[in-house]
Design an enzyme around this catalytic site. Structure first.
Site, PDB file in Angstrom:
ATOM      1  N   HIS A 169       0.860  -1.187   0.000  1.00 30.58           N
ATOM      2  CA  HIS A 169       0.000   0.000   0.000  1.00 30.58           C
ATOM      3  C   HIS A 169       0.896   1.237   0.000  1.00 30.58           C
ATOM      4  CE1 HIS A 169       0.855  -0.629   4.245  1.00 30.58           C
ATOM      5  NE2 HIS A 169       0.249   0.495   4.613  1.00 30.58           N
ATOM      6  N   HIS A 190       1.277   3.844   1.996  1.00 28.46           N
ATOM      7  CA  HIS A 190       1.807   4.549   3.171  1.00 28.46           C
ATOM      8  C   HIS A 190       3.322   4.661   3.051  1.00 28.46           C
ATOM      9  CE1 HIS A 190      -1.819   3.947   6.101  1.00 28.46           C
ATOM     10  NE2 HIS A 190      -1.899   5.066   5.406  1.00 28.46           N
ATOM     11  N   ASP A 195       5.840   4.412   4.984  1.00 22.12           N
ATOM     12  CA  ASP A 195       6.763   3.420   5.549  1.00 22.12           C
ATOM     13  C   ASP A 195       6.859   2.152   4.717  1.00 22.12           C
ATOM     14  OD1 ASP A 195       4.067   3.266   6.591  1.00 22.12           O
ATOM     15  OD2 ASP A 195       4.730   1.710   7.983  1.00 22.12           O
ATOM     16  N   HIS A 249      -7.269  -1.810   6.232  1.00 24.80           N
ATOM     17  CA  HIS A 249      -6.230  -1.200   7.081  1.00 24.80           C
ATOM     18  C   HIS A 249      -6.713   0.171   7.542  1.00 24.80           C
ATOM     19  CE1 HIS A 249      -2.473   0.323   8.475  1.00 24.80           C
ATOM     20  NE2 HIS A 249      -2.041   0.851   7.338  1.00 24.80           N
TER      21      HIS A 249
HETATM   22 ZN   LIG Z   1       2.970   0.431   7.938  1.00 25.52          ZN
HETATM   23 ZN   LIG Z   2      -0.042   1.369   6.593  1.00 25.52          ZN
END
Ligand SMILES: [Zn+2]
Ligand SMILES: [Zn+2]
Length: 254
Positions: free
Chosen positions: A73, A75, A77, A155
């Site tokens: 995904h 995000h 990180d 999520h």
């Molecule tokens: Zn994460």
């Molecule tokens: Zn995430």
């Protein structure tokens, strides 16, 4: 596509699954951990947070060995390490194709991120080809000896997120990405020999908690091995039976 490395070819023949955890932390690098990411059989990178390149080099792995990157995904990180990897490939005059597998919009998002991070770099990319594979729920494919099926997981409401069930060297590895308990995740873990799951403390509403692990593992084959990563606190999963807790630069072979 055929593999080029004789060493890797022989590893495939023996059916080994070699998982090197580059990072095992969450987005805020809890406990000083690098961002959650792992490298399988010397060529498949699962997620690429900002610390992925640093950790590859710390492991004395040539970043150019990465042939396929799977993004769960968008995000940061899990995704914002791509500009650093791609910068490194440009400087190193990478010639081998690079395959980037990810959620809908993966090509535009990656190229935009690269332009934002290092303006002008994409147009200089004349040497190697970046090939994008856009996934969606239930999409399966094969690339560079890796077979995959994508499962949409839940999520956060603002973003579509995916886990992957992969077949590598004849072994089945399932990766949750970031997820809560949801139908997609419970389908993903069936048939898996090795599960890599995110795990946070029990008050985290958008990640798996140690309590959730019991539910998820009950859906996996009895003999499956579970490894937890994306940790907020190393004590979260400590003491749980049948769970391995990953550490930065820790390696598992199955
Ligand atoms: Zn994460
Ligand atoms: Zn995430």
């Amino acid at each position: 596509m055929a593999l080029k490395s004789g060493a890797i070819e022989s590893e495939r023949d023996t059916g080994n699954l070699d998982i090197l955890f580059l990072g095992t932390g969450n987005a805020t690098s809890s406990e000083g951990r690098a961002h959650s990411s792992f490298f399988v059989n010397g060529q498949y990178l699962f997620d690429a947070g900002p610390t992925a390149l640093q950790q590859l080099k710390k492991s004395r792995i040539n970043p150019g060995d990465v042939r396929v990157i799977l993004i769960s995904h968008f995000h940061a990180d899990h995704f914002f390490g791509l500009p650093f990897l791609l910068l490194d490939y440009w400087i190193a005059n990478r010639e081998d194709e690079l395959h980037i597998v990810g959620p809908p919009g993966i090509e535009a998002r990656t190229e935009e991120l690269l332009e934002l991070a290092f303006p002008g770099l994409p147009v200089r990319n004349k040497i190697y080809r970046r090939r994008y594979i856009e996934i969606d729920d239930g999409v399966n494919g094969e690339v560079e000896g890796l077979e995959f099926t994508a499962f949409e997981v839940q999520h956060v409401p603002s973003l579509r997120c995916f886990g992957y069930r992969t077949r590598i060297a004849g072994r089945t590895l399932a990766y949750s990405g970031d997820s809560v308990v949801c139908p997609g995740l419970l389908s993903l873990v069936t048939e898996a020999e090795v599960l890599v799951l995110d795990c946070s403390n029990d008050s985290d509403p958008v990640h798996l908690t140690s309590r959730d692990l019991i539910t998820v593992m009950a859906n996996a084959p009895e003999k499956a091995t579970t490894i937890v990563s994306h940790l907020d606190d190393s004590s979260t999963a400590a003491g749980m039976s049948n769970v391995l807790v990953a550490s930065d630069l820790g390696r598992f072979r199955f």
